[in-house]
Design an enzyme around this catalytic site. Structure first.
Site, PDB file in Angstrom:
ATOM      1  N   ILE A   1     -12.515-126.549  45.837  1.00 33.79           N
ATOM      2  CA  ILE A   1     -13.073-125.393  45.104  1.00 33.79           C
ATOM      3  C   ILE A   1     -12.039-124.777  44.161  1.00 33.79           C
ATOM      4  O   ILE A   1     -12.417-124.153  43.153  1.00 33.79           O
ATOM      5  CB  ILE A   1     -13.633-124.349  46.086  1.00 33.79           C
ATOM      6  CG1 ILE A   1     -14.640-123.429  45.386  1.00 33.79           C
ATOM      7  CG2 ILE A   1     -12.526-123.535  46.765  1.00 33.79           C
ATOM      8  CD1 ILE A   1     -15.496-122.609  46.315  1.00 33.79           C
TER       9      ILE A   1
ATOM     10  N   ASN B   1     -10.810-113.461  55.624  1.00 32.95           N
ATOM     11  CA  ASN B   1     -10.900-112.696  56.881  1.00 32.95           C
ATOM     12  C   ASN B   1     -10.884-111.215  56.513  1.00 32.95           C
ATOM     13  O   ASN B   1     -10.591-110.873  55.375  1.00 32.95           O
ATOM     14  CB  ASN B   1      -9.728-113.073  57.817  1.00 32.95           C
ATOM     15  CG  ASN B   1      -8.389-112.727  57.219  1.00 32.95           C
ATOM     16  OD1 ASN B   1      -8.067-111.569  56.993  1.00 32.95           O
ATOM     17  ND2 ASN B   1      -7.606-113.743  56.909  1.00 32.95           N
TER      18      ASN B   1
ATOM     19  N   GLY C   1      -7.005-122.683  55.609  1.00 32.48           N
ATOM     20  CA  GLY C   1      -8.223-123.266  55.023  1.00 32.48           C
ATOM     21  C   GLY C   1      -8.400-122.971  53.540  1.00 32.48           C
ATOM     22  O   GLY C   1      -7.439-122.977  52.764  1.00 32.48           O
TER      23      GLY C   1
ATOM     24  N   ASP D   1      -9.104-120.185  52.167  1.00 38.12           N
ATOM     25  CA  ASP D   1      -8.425-118.924  51.834  1.00 38.12           C
ATOM     26  C   ASP D   1      -6.991-119.223  51.386  1.00 38.12           C
ATOM     27  O   ASP D   1      -6.514-118.776  50.342  1.00 38.12           O
ATOM     28  CB  ASP D   1      -8.436-118.038  53.093  1.00 38.12           C
ATOM     29  CG  ASP D   1      -8.101-116.589  52.822  1.00 38.12           C
ATOM     30  OD1 ASP D   1      -8.027-115.812  53.793  1.00 38.12           O
ATOM     31  OD2 ASP D   1      -7.893-116.234  51.643  1.00 38.12           O
TER      32      ASP D   1
ATOM     33  N   TYR E   1     -13.916-120.721  61.699  1.00 37.05           N
ATOM     34  CA  TYR E   1     -14.857-119.803  62.364  1.00 37.05           C
ATOM     35  C   TYR E   1     -15.933-120.526  63.167  1.00 37.05           C
ATOM     36  O   TYR E   1     -16.803-119.903  63.759  1.00 37.05           O
ATOM     37  CB  TYR E   1     -15.466-118.835  61.342  1.00 37.05           C
ATOM     38  CG  TYR E   1     -14.545-117.661  60.966  1.00 37.05           C
ATOM     39  CD1 TYR E   1     -13.249-117.579  61.470  1.00 37.05           C
ATOM     40  CD2 TYR E   1     -14.963-116.652  60.119  1.00 37.05           C
ATOM     41  CE1 TYR E   1     -12.409-116.519  61.147  1.00 37.05           C
ATOM     42  CE2 TYR E   1     -14.130-115.582  59.779  1.00 37.05           C
ATOM     43  CZ  TYR E   1     -12.855-115.523  60.310  1.00 37.05           C
ATOM     44  OH  TYR E   1     -12.018-114.470  59.973  1.00 37.05           O
TER      45      TYR E   1
HETATM   46  N1  APR Z   1     -12.109-126.372  48.734  1.00 39.48           N
HETATM   47  C1  APR Z   1     -13.346-126.305  49.300  1.00 39.48           C
HETATM   48  N2  APR Z   1     -13.555-126.163  50.617  1.00 39.48           N
HETATM   49  C2  APR Z   1     -12.453-126.088  51.409  1.00 39.48           C
HETATM   50  C3  APR Z   1     -11.132-126.136  50.904  1.00 39.48           C
HETATM   51  C4  APR Z   1     -10.986-126.285  49.502  1.00 39.48           C
HETATM   52  N3  APR Z   1      -9.793-126.340  48.920  1.00 39.48           N
HETATM   53  N4  APR Z   1     -10.261-126.027  51.963  1.00 39.48           N
HETATM   54  C5  APR Z   1     -11.025-125.938  53.070  1.00 39.48           C
HETATM   55  N5  APR Z   1     -12.333-125.987  52.747  1.00 39.48           N
HETATM   56  C6  APR Z   1     -13.507-125.959  53.614  1.00 39.48           C
HETATM   57  C7  APR Z   1     -13.319-126.327  55.061  1.00 39.48           C
HETATM   58  O1  APR Z   1     -13.186-127.748  55.194  1.00 39.48           O
HETATM   59  C8  APR Z   1     -14.621-125.803  55.620  1.00 39.48           C
HETATM   60  O2  APR Z   1     -15.675-126.729  55.341  1.00 39.48           O
HETATM   61  O3  APR Z   1     -13.994-124.618  53.672  1.00 39.48           O
HETATM   62  C9  APR Z   1     -14.870-124.533  54.789  1.00 39.48           C
HETATM   63  C10 APR Z   1     -14.550-123.242  55.524  1.00 39.48           C
HETATM   64  O4  APR Z   1     -13.436-123.457  56.387  1.00 39.48           O
HETATM   65  P1  APR Z   1     -12.253-122.366  56.511  1.00 39.48           P
HETATM   66  O5  APR Z   1     -11.457-122.364  55.274  1.00 39.48           O
HETATM   67  O6  APR Z   1     -11.568-122.660  57.813  1.00 39.48           O
HETATM   68  O7  APR Z   1     -13.018-120.967  56.584  1.00 39.48           O
HETATM   69  P2  APR Z   1     -13.894-120.302  57.741  1.00 39.48           P
HETATM   70  O8  APR Z   1     -14.424-121.280  58.718  1.00 39.48           O
HETATM   71  O9  APR Z   1     -14.865-119.433  57.006  1.00 39.48           O
HETATM   72  O10 APR Z   1     -12.834-119.398  58.507  1.00 39.48           O
HETATM   73  C11 APR Z   1     -12.273-118.305  57.814  1.00 39.48           C
HETATM   74  O11 APR Z   1     -10.018-119.014  58.233  1.00 39.48           O
HETATM   75  O12 APR Z   1      -8.473-119.432  56.600  1.00 39.48           O
HETATM   76  C12 APR Z   1      -8.906-118.489  57.493  1.00 39.48           C
HETATM   77  O13 APR Z   1      -8.387-116.387  56.463  1.00 39.48           O
HETATM   78  C13 APR Z   1      -9.436-117.252  56.827  1.00 39.48           C
HETATM   79  O14 APR Z   1      -9.582-116.050  58.884  1.00 39.48           O
HETATM   80  C14 APR Z   1     -10.338-116.718  57.895  1.00 39.48           C
HETATM   81  C15 APR Z   1     -10.966-117.966  58.478  1.00 39.48           C
END
Ligand code: APR
Length: 183
Positions: free
Chosen positions: A19, A32, A40, A42, A129
């Site tokens: 993304i 978060n 991830g 973020d 999450y």
């Molecule tokens: N581009 C697109 N999608 C991504 C990318 C990227 N560069 N990196 C990770 N993802 C995907 C993951 O593979 C997953 O499918 O984003 C989706 C959401 O995963 P997370 O990033 O772990 O987010 P989430 O499950 O919503 O958890 C949020 O994680 O990073 C921390 O600060 C954040 O506490 C919060 C929690």
């Protein structure tokens, strides 16, 4: 503002990718409640945007689950970042479905307020999450389609899937939606 008459199905794209590379009006960050960065997507967004993003986030006073806040995109190709906080999956009886749906609605409300024409979403809450991927995908697509139908000038919404399993699941959820609704 010219409106687009194209049906939602021509304005929704599900892609496999990163993304942080999307050249759109806004990418959505799965953050978060502190909005001060994490792992991830973020972490990837903050790394690519640079330190000014964190500086702006510090002034936002955090974000409640289901809500969303907008910042500039800084070094990202996207003009803006919409930060939303998804629910942590706790088994499904803590209103997680509704809170996840609210994330998408909150992002569309900001897109409308700022007249955004293109938006990219990650798969919110399905990483750290632990929200079940198939359920999250069907909620995401339902809310994205409602948002596209509500905002005719929104030219493109892209769901950016970071791995094959997520991409396959979103494709299956879209096929199921089309079959269920005959669209
Ligand atoms: N581009 C697109 N999608 C991504 C990318 C990227 N560069 N990196 C990770 N993802 C995907 C993951 O593979 C997953 O499918 O984003 C989706 C959401 O995963 P997370 O990033 O772990 O987010 P989430 O499950 O919503 O958890 C949020 O994680 O990073 C921390 O600060 C954040 O506490 C919060 C929690």
């Amino acid at each position: 503002m010219t409106t687009t008459q194209r049906p939602w199905s021509e304005r929704l794209e599900i892609v496999r990718g990163d993304i942080t590379c999307q050249q759109v009006d806004a990418i959505v960050n799965s953050a978060n409640p502190s909005l001060l960065g994490g792992g991830g997507v973020d972490g990837a967004i903050h790394r690519r945007a640079g330190p000014q993003l964190l500086e702006e986030c510090r002034k936002l006073g955090g974000c409640a689950t289901g809500e969303a806040k907008i910042t500039a995109g800084y070094n990202l190709p996207a003009r803006h970042v919409i930060h939303t906080v998804g629910p942590i999956w706790k088994g499904g009886d803590q209103n997680e479905d509704e809170l996840l749906a609210q994330c998408y609605r909150s992002c569309f409300a900001l897109a409308e307020k700022h007249g955004l024409r293109s938006l990219a979403f990650p798969s919110i809450s399905t990483g750290a999450y632990h929200f079940p991927l198939d359920l999250a995908a069907s909620i995401a697509l339902r809310e994205i389609i409602v948002g596209l139908e509500r905002l005719p000038y929104l030219d493109k919404v892209t769901v950016v899937c970071f791995d094959d399993r997520t991409w396959t699941c979103y494709q299956q959820a879209l096929a199921a939606y089309k079959e269920r609704t005959g669209t």
